[in-house]
Design an enzyme around this catalytic site. Structure first.
Site, PDB file in Angstrom:
ATOM      1  N   THR A  23       0.861  -1.179   0.000  1.00  0.00           N
ATOM      2  CA  THR A  23       0.000   0.000   0.000  1.00  0.00           C
ATOM      3  C   THR A  23       0.899   1.230   0.000  1.00  0.00           C
ATOM      4  OG1 THR A  23      -2.071   0.897   0.870  1.00  0.00           O
ATOM      5  CG2 THR A  23      -0.428   0.261   2.517  1.00  0.00           C
ATOM      6  N   CYS A  29      -3.014   7.835   7.615  1.00  0.00           N
ATOM      7  CA  CYS A  29      -3.673   6.523   7.534  1.00  0.00           C
ATOM      8  C   CYS A  29      -2.747   5.457   8.118  1.00  0.00           C
ATOM      9  CB  CYS A  29      -3.965   6.156   6.087  1.00  0.00           C
ATOM     10  SG  CYS A  29      -5.069   7.286   5.229  1.00  0.00           S
ATOM     11  N   HIS A  46      -5.735  -0.845   4.814  1.00  0.00           N
ATOM     12  CA  HIS A  46      -5.304   0.563   4.799  1.00  0.00           C
ATOM     13  C   HIS A  46      -6.484   1.402   5.292  1.00  0.00           C
ATOM     14  CE1 HIS A  46      -3.308   4.022   2.272  1.00  0.00           C
ATOM     15  NE2 HIS A  46      -4.066   4.536   3.205  1.00  0.00           N
TER      16      HIS A  46
END
Lengths: 162, 206
Positions: A23, A29, A46
Site C-alpha cells: 500500500t 492513515c 489501509h
C-alpha cells in the site's frame, strides 16, 4: 512467481505466499499487516479513520475505519484458511504530515488512528509484533507473505524491515 | 438535498469551475507579481473522484512533492493546497533568493519559509476572491508546509473531507510560468455544506 497486490486507501486485501501486498504513501492513515505464520496467509488493511461509530451504519464503507476494517479482514482471512487464533500484527503509518496548531483536528488524526488500531487489536487478542508509527513523514508498506516481513519505505530515509 | 460529492450535477459543477477560475485566477496574478513574470493558468478541473484516484492525481502517489496547506473556516470550511515538485520549488527559490547550495533533497529553512509564504499569499488570494464574490466571512489559518510523497500529502484533505461517502471533490488548476519553466498546482477542497452555501449565495437553487 510472486504477485504484487496493491491495496488502495480504505481498502484491504489478503493472499498467501509467495505474494506480496503493498500500500502506497500512507500519511495519517495506517497499514495493518495481519499474518498467520504457519499457513503463510496474510492480509493488509489501509484504514483512514479511527471509528465508524460517529457515522450512521448504512452510510459507511467498513474498510475505511479501524474498528470495522480489521474485524472484516479477519473474517475473510478465516474463510480463506487462516488460523485466527495464530494471527499476529505489524502496523505502520499514523503520521502527522503538517505541523499544525495545537488542538486542530487534522493534527491529531494520525494519533487517534494509532490508538484505535491498537485497541482493536488488543480487544481481538492479536499480538502487535512491530510498529513504525507517528512522526511526520509518509510511508509505503510492502508485506511479504513468504516471510511475514513488513518493509517500510519513505523518501530520503533508509528502508526499514520489521 | 446534497449530502455527498457524487450528487453534484452539471450545473453545480459549472458553478464550482467558475469559482475555481476566479480563485485561482486571483492566485495566479499574485504569483505573477511575486515572480515578476507572466503566469498562465489552466482551465479549472472539478474532480469528483474516489480516494485512490485523488491520491494519484498529482503525478503519482510516491512522487516527492512540496505542499503548502492553508485551512479556511468560518462561514466556509475547507483547505487550499499549493503543490509543486522539488525541482520547481528550487527553481522558484533560485529566482527569488538567488542560487545557493542546498543538500540534495532538502531546502534550507529560509527557502522553506519563503515557499510557505508564497503558499500563504496564493491561498489568501484564492479565498479573498471567494469571500468578495459571495459575501461570506472566511478566516484562514497560518500556512503549513511539508515535503513528502504526493499521496501522503493528499491524504490529509482526503481524510478531512472523505469521512462521509467514498468520493472527494476538489477543484484543481495548474500554473505555468513559461519564462522559467515553472509548474505548480493549486487545489481547493471544501465541505459539502460550504459548496451548498456558496452556490446559494450565487443564486442557485440547491
Amino acid at each position: 512467481m510472486s504477485e504484487l497486490l496493491v491495496v488502495g486507501i480504505s481498502d484491504y486485501k489478503f493472499s498467501r505466499n509467495p505474494n506480496v501486498l503493498v500500500t502506497y504513501a500512507l500519511g495519517s492513515c495506517i497499514g495493518i499487516c495481519l499474518y498467520d505464520k504457519q499457513m503463510k496467509i496474510g492480509g493488509l488493511s489501509h484504514i483512514m479513520l479511527p471509528e465508524s461509530s460517529m457515522f450512521s451504519k448504512n452510510e459507511i464503507n467498513r474498510m475505511k475505519f479501524a474498528d470495522t476494517a480489521i474485524v472484516d479482514l479477519i473474517q475473510e482471512m478465516r474463510r480463506y484458511g487462516a488460523n485466527v487464533s495464530k494471527l499476529t500484527a505489524k502496523i505502520a503509518g499514523g503520521a502527522q504530515m503538517f505541523e499544525v496548531q495545537q488542538g486542530s483536528a487534522i493534527g491529531t488524526i494520525g494519533d487517534r488512528n494509532i490508538k484505535s488500531v491498537k485497541s482493536v487489536l488488543q480487544s481481538l487478542r492479536i499480538p502487535l509484533l512491530a510498529e513504525d508509527t507517528g512522526l511526520n513523514y509518509g510511508r509505503t508498506v510492502y508485506f511479504d507473505l513468504e516471510t511475514g516481513i513488513m518493509k517500510v519505505q519513505s523518501l530520503s530515509r533508509n528502508v526499514k524491515e520489521f | 438535498m446534497l449530502k455527498n460529492y457524487d450528487e453534484l450535477n452539471d450545473i453545480h459543477i459549472d458553478v464550482l469551475r467558475e469559482i475555481g477560475n476566479i480563485g485561482a485566477g486571483n492566485a495566479a496574478s499574485a504569483l505573477a507579481t511575486i515572480l515578476d513574470e507572466r503566469v498562465d493558468i489552466s482551465l479549472p478541473r472539478v474532480r469528483i473522484t474516489d480516494f485512490d484516484t485523488a491520491i494519484n492525481a498529482l503525478g503519482g502517489a510516491e512522487t516527492m512533492t512540496v505542499g503548502v496547506l492553508v485551512n479556511f473556516s468560518g462561514e466556509a470550511n475547507g483547505m487550499i493546497m499549493f503543490l509543486l515538485n522539488m525541482e520547481d520549488a528550487k527553481n522558484i527559490m533560485d529566482i527569488l533568493v538567488g542560487d545557493t547550495e542546498d543538500d540534495d533533497n532538502l531546502l534550507s529553512e529560509l527557502k522553506l519559509s519563503a515557499i510557505k509564504e508564497i503558499g500563504n499569499i496564493l491561498g489568501s488570494s484564492y479565498i479573498n476572491s471567494i469571500s468578495t464574490l459571495t459575501g461570506l466571512v472566511i478566516n484562514i489559518s497560518i500556512p503549513y508546509i511539508a515535503i513528502d510523497m504526493a499521496g501522503a500529502l493528499m491524504s490529509v484533505p482526503i481524510i478531512e473531507f472523505g469521512s462521509v461517502g467514498d468520493k472527494v471533490m476538489f477543484i484543481e488548476e495548474s500554473f505555468s510560468a513559461e519564462e522559467n519553466h515553472l509548474k505548480s498546482n493549486i487545489i481547493m477542497f471544501a465541505e459539502i455544506e460550504t459548496l451548498k452555501i456558496i452556490m446559494e449565495r450565487l443564486g442557485l437553487d440547491i
